[in-house]
Design a protein around this motif. Sequence first.
Motif, PDB file in Angstrom:
ATOM      1  N   ILE A 126      51.721  29.185  24.599  1.00 58.84           N
ATOM      2  CA  ILE A 126      52.041  27.781  24.813  1.00 58.84           C
ATOM      3  C   ILE A 126      52.126  27.061  23.461  1.00 58.84           C
ATOM      4  O   ILE A 126      53.073  26.291  23.237  1.00 58.84           O
ATOM      5  N   THR A 127      51.181  27.325  22.568  1.00 56.68           N
ATOM      6  CA  THR A 127      51.248  26.645  21.273  1.00 56.68           C
ATOM      7  C   THR A 127      52.473  27.094  20.491  1.00 56.68           C
ATOM      8  O   THR A 127      53.104  26.287  19.802  1.00 56.68           O
ATOM      9  N   PHE A 128      52.817  28.358  20.642  1.00 54.40           N
ATOM     10  CA  PHE A 128      54.026  28.858  19.985  1.00 54.40           C
ATOM     11  C   PHE A 128      55.249  28.111  20.496  1.00 54.40           C
ATOM     12  O   PHE A 128      56.080  27.634  19.721  1.00 54.40           O
ATOM     13  N   LYS A 129      55.333  27.973  21.835  1.00 50.69           N
ATOM     14  CA  LYS A 129      56.459  27.259  22.441  1.00 50.69           C
ATOM     15  C   LYS A 129      56.459  25.784  22.034  1.00 50.69           C
ATOM     16  O   LYS A 129      57.514  25.199  21.775  1.00 50.69           O
ATOM     17  N   LEU A 130      55.271  25.217  21.990  1.00 50.07           N
ATOM     18  CA  LEU A 130      55.123  23.823  21.563  1.00 50.07           C
ATOM     19  C   LEU A 130      55.664  23.651  20.150  1.00 50.07           C
ATOM     20  O   LEU A 130      56.428  22.717  19.859  1.00 50.07           O
ATOM     21  N   MET A 132      57.867  25.498  18.716  1.00 48.49           N
ATOM     22  CA  MET A 132      59.322  25.650  18.767  1.00 48.49           C
ATOM     23  C   MET A 132      59.975  24.335  19.171  1.00 48.49           C
ATOM     24  O   MET A 132      60.945  23.897  18.553  1.00 48.49           O
ATOM     25  N   THR A 133      59.434  23.728  20.236  1.00 47.87           N
ATOM     26  CA  THR A 133      60.003  22.487  20.746  1.00 47.87           C
ATOM     27  C   THR A 133      59.950  21.393  19.685  1.00 47.87           C
ATOM     28  O   THR A 133      60.889  20.609  19.554  1.00 47.87           O
ATOM     29  N   LEU A 134      58.837  21.326  18.953  1.00 52.97           N
ATOM     30  CA  LEU A 134      58.678  20.270  17.960  1.00 52.97           C
ATOM     31  C   LEU A 134      59.308  20.646  16.614  1.00 52.97           C
ATOM     32  O   LEU A 134      59.160  19.925  15.639  1.00 52.97           O
ATOM     33  N   HIS A 135      59.967  21.800  16.548  1.00 49.29           N
ATOM     34  CA  HIS A 135      60.539  22.321  15.307  1.00 49.29           C
ATOM     35  C   HIS A 135      59.487  22.436  14.213  1.00 49.29           C
ATOM     36  O   HIS A 135      59.750  22.163  13.049  1.00 49.29           O
ATOM     37  N   LEU A 136      58.284  22.829  14.609  1.00 44.08           N
ATOM     38  CA  LEU A 136      57.211  22.963  13.625  1.00 44.08           C
ATOM     39  C   LEU A 136      56.847  24.426  13.364  1.00 44.08           C
ATOM     40  O   LEU A 136      56.010  24.725  12.523  1.00 44.08           O
ATOM     41  N   ILE A 137      57.499  25.348  14.131  1.00 41.91           N
ATOM     42  CA  ILE A 137      57.248  26.765  13.871  1.00 41.91           C
ATOM     43  C   ILE A 137      57.745  27.088  12.474  1.00 41.91           C
ATOM     44  O   ILE A 137      58.743  26.541  12.018  1.00 41.91           O
ATOM     45  N   ASN A 138      57.021  27.990  11.805  1.00 44.94           N
ATOM     46  CA  ASN A 138      57.338  28.342  10.427  1.00 44.94           C
ATOM     47  C   ASN A 138      57.195  27.186   9.449  1.00 44.94           C
ATOM     48  O   ASN A 138      57.909  27.110   8.463  1.00 44.94           O
TER      49      ASN A 138
ATOM     50  N   VAL B  36      47.112  27.979  32.242  1.00 43.21           N
ATOM     51  CA  VAL B  36      46.614  28.257  33.579  1.00 43.21           C
ATOM     52  C   VAL B  36      47.739  28.056  34.587  1.00 43.21           C
ATOM     53  O   VAL B  36      47.977  28.885  35.455  1.00 43.21           O
ATOM     54  N   TYR B  37      48.507  26.974  34.398  1.00 42.80           N
ATOM     55  CA  TYR B  37      49.642  26.737  35.299  1.00 42.80           C
ATOM     56  C   TYR B  37      50.684  27.847  35.163  1.00 42.80           C
ATOM     57  O   TYR B  37      51.111  28.446  36.148  1.00 42.80           O
ATOM     58  N   TYR B  38      51.082  28.135  33.924  1.00 33.06           N
ATOM     59  CA  TYR B  38      52.159  29.115  33.724  1.00 33.06           C
ATOM     60  C   TYR B  38      51.770  30.529  34.156  1.00 33.06           C
ATOM     61  O   TYR B  38      52.628  31.365  34.395  1.00 33.06           O
ATOM     62  N   SER B  39      50.460  30.794  34.237  1.00 36.59           N
ATOM     63  CA  SER B  39      50.056  32.137  34.652  1.00 36.59           C
ATOM     64  C   SER B  39      50.423  32.400  36.116  1.00 36.59           C
ATOM     65  O   SER B  39      50.401  33.532  36.570  1.00 36.59           O
ATOM     66  N   PHE B  40      50.766  31.343  36.830  1.00 39.97           N
ATOM     67  CA  PHE B  40      51.196  31.510  38.228  1.00 39.97           C
ATOM     68  C   PHE B  40      52.724  31.474  38.359  1.00 39.97           C
ATOM     69  O   PHE B  40      53.256  31.272  39.435  1.00 39.97           O
ATOM     70  N   THR B  41      53.421  31.617  37.229  1.00 36.06           N
ATOM     71  CA  THR B  41      54.883  31.563  37.268  1.00 36.06           C
ATOM     72  C   THR B  41      55.491  32.813  36.640  1.00 36.06           C
ATOM     73  O   THR B  41      54.782  33.607  36.010  1.00 36.06           O
ATOM     74  N   ASP B  42      56.801  32.949  36.790  1.00 31.11           N
ATOM     75  CA  ASP B  42      57.490  34.085  36.150  1.00 31.11           C
ATOM     76  C   ASP B  42      58.193  33.621  34.863  1.00 31.11           C
ATOM     77  O   ASP B  42      59.235  34.145  34.494  1.00 31.11           O
ATOM     78  N   TRP B  43      57.599  32.681  34.193  1.00 24.35           N
ATOM     79  CA  TRP B  43      58.143  32.091  32.953  1.00 24.35           C
ATOM     80  C   TRP B  43      58.544  33.166  31.949  1.00 24.35           C
ATOM     81  O   TRP B  43      57.760  34.063  31.640  1.00 24.35           O
ATOM     82  N   ASP B  44      59.779  33.088  31.438  1.00 25.49           N
ATOM     83  CA  ASP B  44      60.195  34.033  30.392  1.00 25.49           C
ATOM     84  C   ASP B  44      60.727  33.310  29.158  1.00 25.49           C
ATOM     85  O   ASP B  44      61.260  33.924  28.246  1.00 25.49           O
ATOM     86  N   GLY B  45      60.628  31.994  29.168  1.00 21.56           N
ATOM     87  CA  GLY B  45      61.041  31.247  27.989  1.00 21.56           C
ATOM     88  C   GLY B  45      62.512  30.871  28.007  1.00 21.56           C
ATOM     89  O   GLY B  45      62.949  30.051  27.211  1.00 21.56           O
ATOM     90  N   ILE B  46      63.300  31.479  28.881  1.00 28.77           N
ATOM     91  CA  ILE B  46      64.735  31.184  28.919  1.00 28.77           C
ATOM     92  C   ILE B  46      65.101  30.484  30.227  1.00 28.77           C
ATOM     93  O   ILE B  46      65.419  29.315  30.237  1.00 28.77           O
TER      94      ILE B  46
END
Lengths: 279, 294
Positions: A126-130, A132-138, B36-46
Motif C-alpha cells: 500500500i505504501t508503495f502504491k501510495l 506511486m500515486t503521489l509520484h514520490l517513489i524513487n 486489511v481491506y485489500y486482503s479481501f480483494t483480487d487487487w493486482d494494481g491494474i
Amino acid sequence: MNKPASKRKSSTVILEIALFIVAALIVFPIILLFITTFKEAKDLYNPFSIPNFGNFENYIKVFKTVNVPLAFGNTIIITVSTIVINILISSMAGYAISRSKEKAIKLLFFYFVFGLIIPFQSSMIITFKLGMTLHLINTRTFLILQYIAGGCAYAIMLYVGFTKNIPKELEEAASIDGYGPFSIFFKIVFPLLRPATLTLATITVFWYWNDFSGPLIYLNDKAKSTIMYSIFMFQLDQRSTAVGPVYTLCFLSIIPVFLFFIIAQKYLVEGLVAGAVKG
Amino acid sequence: MIIKYEKKQFLTRVAFVLPAFIIFSALVILPFLMGVYYSFTDWDGISVSKFIGFDNFTRLFQDSNFIKAGMNTFILCIINILLSNPLAILIAMLLSKPLRFRGTLRAAFYMPNVLSYIVISVLWTLILRYEGVLNAILDTIGLGGLKMDWIGDMSTALPSVIFITIWVSTGTSIIIYLAGLNSIPGELYESAMVDGVNSWTKFRYITFPLLMPSITICTFLGLTANLKMFDIPYIMTQGGPAYSTSTIALVIYDYAFKGMLYGYATAAGIVFLVLILILSLFQLNITRKREVEY
C-alpha cells in the motif's frame, strides 16, 4: 598462599586465550573481507595466498564503475535527515504524551505501540502504491518519511520513559518566568532528554545506514541509490565476472559504521540494555 | 480563566503530538488498514479490484510455497534461539569474570551486528560458495571429501542461513546477558559458597532463574528479528534451491513485486502479522512465567 593465587592466574590466562580464539573466529570473516580486497582475481578464494597490500586494483575498479561518493552522500543525507527529524518530532510527541492528563492523548501511546507490531510486509504494498500515486517513489524524501514513520514508535516509547524522570517543577518555574510551551520544551526539557537522544541516535544510525529492503522497494534509482543498494546492484552486475571489487565496496561501506561503533560504543551498549529492559 | 489555561495546555500537547501522529498514521496505520481491506480483494494494481471474501486466505493455507516458507521461518527461529542463547549465556558468564581485554573481547563478539545484511550476505557467499574459502580450507587440510556447495545444496542451504543468523544475533545477546549477570546480587553467590554448592548447582538455582528476564528479552528479540528474515535469503539464495531457504517475508515480497499479486500478498502480510503476534505472545508467556522475584 602463593600457589593457589598463581594457579588461579594461569586458569584465567587459559580462559583469556580461549575467549580470544573464539572472538578471532567470529571476527575472521570481517578480516577475510579486508584481506580479500587486496587480492588478485585468481587468488580471491584462496585464504592462504598472500595479499599484496600495495595492490589497489580492486579499489580503482570500484571507483571507476560505481559512483562511491554519490552513494555515500545519499546514504549520509538519508540517515542524518531521518535521525534529526525523528528525534525532533518523537521527543515532542513523547514529552506531550508523558505529561498529558487527557485520556485521548494518553491512549496515543498504545496507538504508537501497536505500530511497532505491524511488520513492514503487511503495509509495504500500500505504501508503495501510495508513493506511486503521489509520484514520490524513487525520491529520497519518501524513503526518509517511511523511515520516520517506521521508527517514531520506538523513539516515542523511549522519550515517554525518559520524560517521566524529569521533574515537572522545572517547567512550572519556567512557565512562571514567562516562557512559552515551545521554549520550555526546547530550552529546558530537550537538553535534559540528552541521554535518550544519544541512545536513539546511536542505535538508529545502524538501522538506516545498513537498511536494504527500504531502498529495494522505494528507492531503486541509480542516481539516488544508497551505499547498501549500490552493493546489491554491483554484485548483480559482477556476478559472472570479477567479484574482487564487490568485496572492496563492501569493505568501504563498513568503514564509517566501524568508526562510529568505536566512538559510540558506550552509548550503544547502554541503549541496547536500556531499550531491551524497557521494551 | 483556569479552563482557558487548561485548554491552552491541551492544544499545546496536541500541537506537539501532531507531526509524529500525521506521519505515523499516514504511512503505517492507514496503509495497514487499507491492507486489511485489500486482503479481501483480487487487487493486482491494474484492473479494478473485486471483493472476493476469504478466498485469498483459504488459498494461502493451501499454498505449498507459503507453507514451506512458514516452516523454514519457524525452523530458522527455533534453531537460532536454541543455539544462540546458550552460547551467549556461556560467553557472557566467562566475560563477566575479571579478565584483561574484556572491552576488546566484548566489542569483537558484537562486531557482526554493526554489519548490514547485504555485507553479511556477500561476505558469507565468499566463504560458503563452492569455489569459496571454506572448501579451499577443507581441501588444504585434507578433508576435501567434505566439500559442499554449502548455499547451493538442498541439504545445507537452510542450515547455512541459520548459522549466519546465529553468528549475527549472539553478539547482542551477550551484551544483554552481561547486563543481566551484573544485576544479580553477589551475596547470593557468597551464601552459596558458604553452603559449599558446586558450580552447576549455582548456575541451575541462582544464575539461570535470575537471568530469566534477560532470556525473555533475548528470545523475544531473536524471534521477532528472525521471523522477519528477508535480506539474507533474498541476496544469497533467492529462497532456493527449490524453496529450501524461502521465508515468509521473502515469499510476500515475491508475490507482491514479482507476481503482482497485490491482494494475495497483502493477505499474506496480514496472516504474517497474526503469526508474529501469536508466536511472540506465546514466547513471552513461556519465558515470563519462569521469571522470579528477588
